[in-house]
Design a protein around this motif. Structure first.
Motif, PDB file in Angstrom:
ATOM      1  N   LEU A 201      62.228  -3.226  30.422  1.00  0.00           N
ATOM      2  CA  LEU A 201      62.692  -2.651  31.686  1.00  0.00           C
ATOM      3  C   LEU A 201      63.325  -1.276  31.490  1.00  0.00           C
ATOM      4  O   LEU A 201      63.593  -0.576  32.478  1.00  0.00           O
ATOM      5  N   ARG A 202      63.588  -0.882  30.246  1.00  0.00           N
ATOM      6  CA  ARG A 202      64.168   0.440  30.005  1.00  0.00           C
ATOM      7  C   ARG A 202      63.168   1.556  30.221  1.00  0.00           C
ATOM      8  O   ARG A 202      63.546   2.695  30.439  1.00  0.00           O
ATOM      9  N   ARG A 203      61.899   1.262  30.111  1.00  0.00           N
ATOM     10  CA  ARG A 203      60.882   2.288  30.308  1.00  0.00           C
ATOM     11  C   ARG A 203      59.834   1.774  31.286  1.00  0.00           C
ATOM     12  O   ARG A 203      59.388   0.619  31.198  1.00  0.00           O
ATOM     13  N   LEU A 204      59.463   2.640  32.219  1.00  0.00           N
ATOM     14  CA  LEU A 204      58.501   2.262  33.242  1.00  0.00           C
ATOM     15  C   LEU A 204      57.241   3.109  33.175  1.00  0.00           C
ATOM     16  O   LEU A 204      56.371   3.000  34.037  1.00  0.00           O
ATOM     17  N   ASP A 205      57.131   3.966  32.140  1.00  0.00           N
ATOM     18  CA  ASP A 205      55.934   4.781  31.979  1.00  0.00           C
ATOM     19  C   ASP A 205      54.926   4.036  31.099  1.00  0.00           C
ATOM     20  O   ASP A 205      55.288   3.114  30.378  1.00  0.00           O
ATOM     21  N   PRO A 206      53.658   4.430  31.121  1.00  0.00           N
ATOM     22  CA  PRO A 206      52.645   3.747  30.293  1.00  0.00           C
ATOM     23  C   PRO A 206      52.950   3.868  28.813  1.00  0.00           C
ATOM     24  O   PRO A 206      53.436   4.902  28.339  1.00  0.00           O
ATOM     25  N   ASP A 207      52.679   2.805  28.074  1.00  0.00           N
ATOM     26  CA  ASP A 207      52.900   2.768  26.624  1.00  0.00           C
ATOM     27  C   ASP A 207      51.587   3.111  25.928  1.00  0.00           C
ATOM     28  O   ASP A 207      50.732   2.249  25.699  1.00  0.00           O
ATOM     29  N   ASN A 208      51.418   4.393  25.572  1.00  0.00           N
ATOM     30  CA  ASN A 208      50.164   4.840  24.969  1.00  0.00           C
ATOM     31  C   ASN A 208      49.974   4.294  23.560  1.00  0.00           C
ATOM     32  O   ASN A 208      48.837   4.088  23.116  1.00  0.00           O
ATOM     33  N   ILE A 209      51.060   4.068  22.831  1.00  0.00           N
ATOM     34  CA  ILE A 209      50.957   3.531  21.469  1.00  0.00           C
ATOM     35  C   ILE A 209      50.433   2.093  21.514  1.00  0.00           C
ATOM     36  O   ILE A 209      49.592   1.693  20.709  1.00  0.00           O
ATOM     37  N   PHE A 210      50.933   1.326  22.465  1.00  0.00           N
ATOM     38  CA  PHE A 210      50.441  -0.045  22.630  1.00  0.00           C
ATOM     39  C   PHE A 210      48.956  -0.039  22.988  1.00  0.00           C
ATOM     40  O   PHE A 210      48.168  -0.832  22.442  1.00  0.00           O
TER      41      PHE A 210
END
Length: 354
Positions: free
Chosen positions: A286-295
């Motif tokens: 919940l701390r980040r709401l942007d897309p996770d490109n590394i994942f």
């Protein structure tokens, strides 16, 4: 404060929320997001407890969607919505609405949830157990900027990872990926201290633990080296070995709480690497709401090679098999660096006859 509503509607639930806030003396809304939990009756308690614990860091309106599948054909035709509204001390740091959908309403859950979303606030949808194959196209998933699944709860985690990769959309993430955040941080810090060339990697952990697969995919994607996936009795991830020419970098955790980091030329050190509970994992997401490109890169890189001996070694094996046995391309290892053979001596010319 708890308010039970039977055979209700979304407008009545909103009215109950407003009235409950007035009754406890907090008419203002101080929440930062809406968390939608899609689960069943069996897992609802544990999921709600984890969400309430995470809400201490991220005050939110929690909507728990429980689909009650009717057994008889007559019950399936009937649509009914029951709700339980919790505000104040009973809801932790936010508001909680438990929605139980019956009959035909099960297929239209988004129409119930949409009027209850906080205005101008991000929406996160979480499936604690079974998630649909394509969460971004799911009617409830389409409401969220962030969609959280957990392949560890699937019957076949590897098949679930394959589905996640095939249907990935920006905003998707998985708690199996969140579980390896401390491992990734520790391994990256170790390579920063010793910037050496890694020749191969071995990842060891439980056979049915998708976090082990994701860590192996991430290492194969970032280092572009062969990665071996090995099984152990656990718990969870137990060991990662980075093989270098100066010696192995080993991060070993045998008991699930305290790990040992071994690096060439340095004394062994103990590092805290405990297994975190679901509330901590959810709070991190919940701390980040942007897309996770590394994942995304890790998921798509290794998912087609799950179960292979080495994700990066397959192309090399195919090339070696295609080359002739006496071809120079089949020479590997130290022989490849040896000096080329001298050409054969030309036959001596015959002396002219006297």
């Amino acid at each position: 404060m708890k308010i039970d509503l039977t055979e209700t509607t979304s407008s009545k639930i909103n009215a109950a929320l407003v009235q409950a806030r007035r009754d406890i003396g907090t008419p203002a809304i101080g929440m930062v997001l809406t968390l939608v939990i899609v689960t069943d009756e069996e897992n609802a308690y544990d999921a709600l407890k984890s969400a309430n614990d995470a809400a201490h860091e991220h005050p939110s309106r929690i909507l728990v969607v429980i689909k009650r599948v009717s057994r008889s054909p007559r019950s399936r035709r009937d649509a009914r919505l029951d709700a339980e509204v919790r505000v104040g001390a009973d809801a932790g740091s936010g508001e909680t609405v438990v929605l139980r959908l019956h009959g035909e309403l099960v297929n239209h859950a988004q129409s119930v949830v949409l009027p209850l979303l906080l205005p101008d606030a991000p929406v996160v949808v979480w499936w604690p157990d079974d998630a649909p194959p394509d969460v971004a196209r799911d009617p409830l998933g389409a409401l969220g900027q962030r969609r959280i699944t957990d392949t560890y709860a699937s019957e076949n985690p590897q098949d679930a990872l394959t589905q996640r990769a095939a249907a990935y959309a920006p905003g998707d993430t998985d708690l199996s990926w969140t579980r390896i955040t401390p491992w990734r941080s520790m391994l990256a810090a170790a390579l920063d201290q010793q910037p050496v060339k890694v020749s191969s990697v071995a990842v060891e952990g439980e056979a049915e633990n998708p976090s082990c697969e994701l860590l192996a995919m991430w290492l194969a994607d970032r280092l572009q080296v062969p990665v071996r996936r090995m099984s152990s009795d656990g718990p969870g991830l137990t060991s990662v070995r980075l093989e270098t020419k100066d010696g192995d970098i080993v991060l070993d955790r045998a008991d699930g709480s305290l790990a040992t980091l071994c690096m060439p030329g340095q004394p062994d050190r103990a590092v805290a690497l405990k297994r975190r509970d679901t509330a901590e994992l959810l709070a991190e997401e919940l701390r980040r709401l942007d897309p996770d490109n590394i994942f995304e890169a890790a998921l798509k890189f290794g998912v087609s090679k799950l179960g292979a001996e080495s994700p990066a070694a397959a192309p090399a094996k195919a090339e070696a098999k295609a080359a002739p046995a006496d071809s120079p391309e089949t020479v590997t290892g130290p022989k490849a660096d040896s000096a080329p053979a001298k050409p054969a001596a030309k036959p001596a010319k015959k002396a002219p006859a006297k």
